[in-house]
Design a protein around this motif. Structure first.
Motif, PDB file in Angstrom:
ATOM      1  N   ILE A   1       0.858  -1.179   0.000  1.00  7.75           N
ATOM      2  CA  ILE A   1       0.000   0.000   0.000  1.00  7.75           C
ATOM      3  C   ILE A   1       0.899   1.236   0.000  1.00  7.75           C
ATOM      4  CG2 ILE A   1      -1.963  -1.080   1.150  1.00  7.75           C
ATOM      5  CD1 ILE A   1      -1.009   0.154   3.764  1.00  7.75           C
ATOM      6  N   GLN A   2       0.386   2.346  -0.530  1.00  7.35           N
ATOM      7  CA  GLN A   2       1.167   3.577  -0.609  1.00  7.35           C
ATOM      8  C   GLN A   2       0.280   4.779  -0.299  1.00  7.35           C
ATOM      9  OE1 GLN A   2       3.134   3.908  -4.404  1.00  7.35           O
ATOM     10  NE2 GLN A   2       3.905   1.802  -4.341  1.00  7.35           N
ATOM     11  N   GLY A   3       0.917   5.822   0.188  1.00  8.23           N
ATOM     12  CA  GLY A   3       0.187   7.046   0.487  1.00  8.23           C
ATOM     13  C   GLY A   3       1.147   8.114   0.963  1.00  8.23           C
ATOM     14  N   TYR A   4       0.688   8.957   1.879  1.00 12.97           N
ATOM     15  CA  TYR A   4       1.536  10.019   2.405  1.00 12.97           C
ATOM     16  C   TYR A   4       1.369  10.133   3.906  1.00 12.97           C
ATOM     17  CZ  TYR A   4      -2.826  12.726   2.313  1.00 12.97           C
ATOM     18  OH  TYR A   4      -4.121  13.150   2.495  1.00 12.97           O
ATOM     19  N   ALA A   5       2.431  10.598   4.567  1.00 12.74           N
ATOM     20  CA  ALA A   5       2.416  10.769   6.021  1.00 12.74           C
ATOM     21  C   ALA A   5       1.931  12.158   6.378  1.00 12.74           C
ATOM     22  CB  ALA A   5       3.814  10.524   6.589  1.00 12.74           C
ATOM     23  N   LEU A   6       1.361  12.287   7.570  1.00 14.39           N
ATOM     24  CA  LEU A   6       0.822  13.566   8.016  1.00 14.39           C
ATOM     25  C   LEU A   6       0.699  13.583   9.531  1.00 14.39           C
ATOM     26  CD1 LEU A   6      -2.958  13.507   8.108  1.00 14.39           C
ATOM     27  CD2 LEU A   6      -1.865  11.770   6.679  1.00 14.39           C
ATOM     28  N   HIS A   7       0.456  14.759  10.096  1.00 14.34           N
ATOM     29  CA  HIS A   7       0.105  14.906  11.493  1.00 14.34           C
ATOM     30  C   HIS A   7      -1.359  15.324  11.557  1.00 14.34           C
ATOM     31  CE1 HIS A   7       4.593  15.594  12.197  1.00 14.34           C
ATOM     32  NE2 HIS A   7       4.292  14.551  12.932  1.00 14.34           N
ATOM     33  N   GLU A   8      -2.119  14.672  12.437  1.00 12.79           N
ATOM     34  CA  GLU A   8      -3.542  14.964  12.510  1.00 12.79           C
ATOM     35  C   GLU A   8      -4.094  14.627  13.894  1.00 12.79           C
ATOM     36  OE1 GLU A   8      -6.034  16.672  11.973  1.00 12.79           O
ATOM     37  OE2 GLU A   8      -6.424  16.240   9.842  1.00 12.79           O
ATOM     38  N   ILE A   9      -5.228  15.243  14.220  1.00  8.43           N
ATOM     39  CA  ILE A   9      -5.919  14.952  15.467  1.00  8.43           C
ATOM     40  C   ILE A   9      -6.706  13.655  15.310  1.00  8.43           C
ATOM     41  CG2 ILE A   9      -7.736  15.714  17.044  1.00  8.43           C
ATOM     42  CD1 ILE A   9      -5.250  17.321  17.372  1.00  8.43           C
ATOM     43  N   VAL A  10      -6.554  12.739  16.271  1.00  9.50           N
ATOM     44  CA  VAL A  10      -7.281  11.469  16.267  1.00  9.50           C
ATOM     45  C   VAL A  10      -8.116  11.379  17.540  1.00  9.50           C
ATOM     46  CG1 VAL A  10      -7.060   8.956  16.367  1.00  9.50           C
ATOM     47  CG2 VAL A  10      -5.612  10.273  14.826  1.00  9.50           C
ATOM     48  N   THR A  11      -9.347  10.936  17.407  1.00 15.33           N
ATOM     49  CA  THR A  11     -10.260  10.812  18.537  1.00 15.33           C
ATOM     50  C   THR A  11     -10.616   9.354  18.766  1.00 15.33           C
ATOM     51  OG1 THR A  11     -11.225  12.976  18.025  1.00 15.33           O
ATOM     52  CG2 THR A  11     -12.471  11.544  19.504  1.00 15.33           C
ATOM     53  N   LEU A  12     -10.484   8.908  20.008  1.00 12.62           N
ATOM     54  CA  LEU A  12     -10.898   7.572  20.416  1.00 12.62           C
ATOM     55  C   LEU A  12     -12.023   7.691  21.433  1.00 12.62           C
ATOM     56  CD1 LEU A  12      -7.475   5.738  20.999  1.00 12.62           C
ATOM     57  CD2 LEU A  12      -8.809   5.882  18.900  1.00 12.62           C
ATOM     58  N   GLY A  13     -12.932   6.721  21.428  1.00 12.66           N
ATOM     59  CA  GLY A  13     -14.020   6.722  22.394  1.00 12.66           C
ATOM     60  C   GLY A  13     -15.243   7.444  21.863  1.00 12.66           C
ATOM     61  N   SER A  14     -16.270   7.506  22.704  1.00 10.30           N
ATOM     62  CA  SER A  14     -17.518   8.148  22.309  1.00 10.30           C
ATOM     63  C   SER A  14     -18.256   8.651  23.540  1.00 10.30           C
ATOM     64  CB  SER A  14     -18.410   7.164  21.541  1.00 10.30           C
ATOM     65  OG  SER A  14     -18.750   6.057  22.356  1.00 10.30           O
TER      66      SER A  14
END
Length: 205
Positions: free
Chosen positions: A129-142
């Motif tokens: 698989i291929q793509g690009y790296a980044l920094h981002e906000i990730v949310t876990l839970g609800s």
């Protein structure tokens, strides 16, 4: 992938874009499918242009670790996850430390997808698989129990159409510590650290 996989819902970006990901105990990477993926029909995809917290990584930047061999001489703190974490039960948030004085997530302005962007390459279901790296906000839970953290991850735009992704739109590796692929802190390690949680997790079925 075997006969049994554990799926979980995560949010990526601001506002959060929902993805169903495999909780993978054999890796330490976090990736979701990108909106440019032509072989991802029927799956939710990541749209960086609608996220106010998206921060791209340029290929010639010190944060771009393409392989473990090319980054072995670099400090593991270079290009690691930047930003802050918070839980919905508390109104305060704490900034994670970084070698840069401007690494707090609140001070990171969104940037367009860099060109050329930092490449990402891995294998999934024994296929590349291929793509690009980044920094981002990730949310876990609800609901009342949520954790948000800024992490380094990837958005995948190229994959084999025969790869088995009928139920999931990405992978969240549960490997702790340093990501051996690019010498950066693993996503789950960054999430737990920023949230002030112990390095423990369990599966309930």
């Amino acid at each position: 992938l075997g006969d049994l996989v554990f799926l979980g819902e995560i949010g990526v970006g601001s506002p959060a874009q929902a993805f169903s990901v495999i909780m993978d105990t054999s890796s330490s990477n976090l990736w979701v499918t990108d909106n440019t993926c032509q072989k991802c029909n029927g799956r939710r995809r990541f749209f960086p242009e609608i996220s106010t917290s998206f921060h791209g990584i340029e290929v010639n930047s010190s944060s771009c670790h393409v392989s473990s061999s090319s980054s072995s001489s670099s400090s593991s703190s270079s290009g690691t996850n930047e930003g802050s974490s918070s839980t919905s039960s508390s109104s305060s948030s704490s900034s994670s430390s970084s070698s840069s004085s401007s690494s707090a997530s609140a001070s990171l302005s969104p940037s367009p997808s860099p060109s050329p962007s930092c490449p990402y390459a891995d294998t999934y279901a024994s296929k590349p698989i291929q793509g690009y790296a980044l920094h981002e906000i990730v949310t876990l839970g609800s609901g009342d129990v949520q954790i948000t953290a800024r992490v380094r991850m990837a958005s995948v735009s190229v994959m084999d159409p025969k790869q088995e992704m009928e139920q999931n739109e990405g992978v969240l590796g549960l490997g702790m510590g340093e990501n051996t692929q690019n010498s950066t802190t693993s996503a789950i390690e960054a999430i737990l650290t920023q949230a002030g949680l112990r390095r423990r997790f369990s599966f309930f079925s």
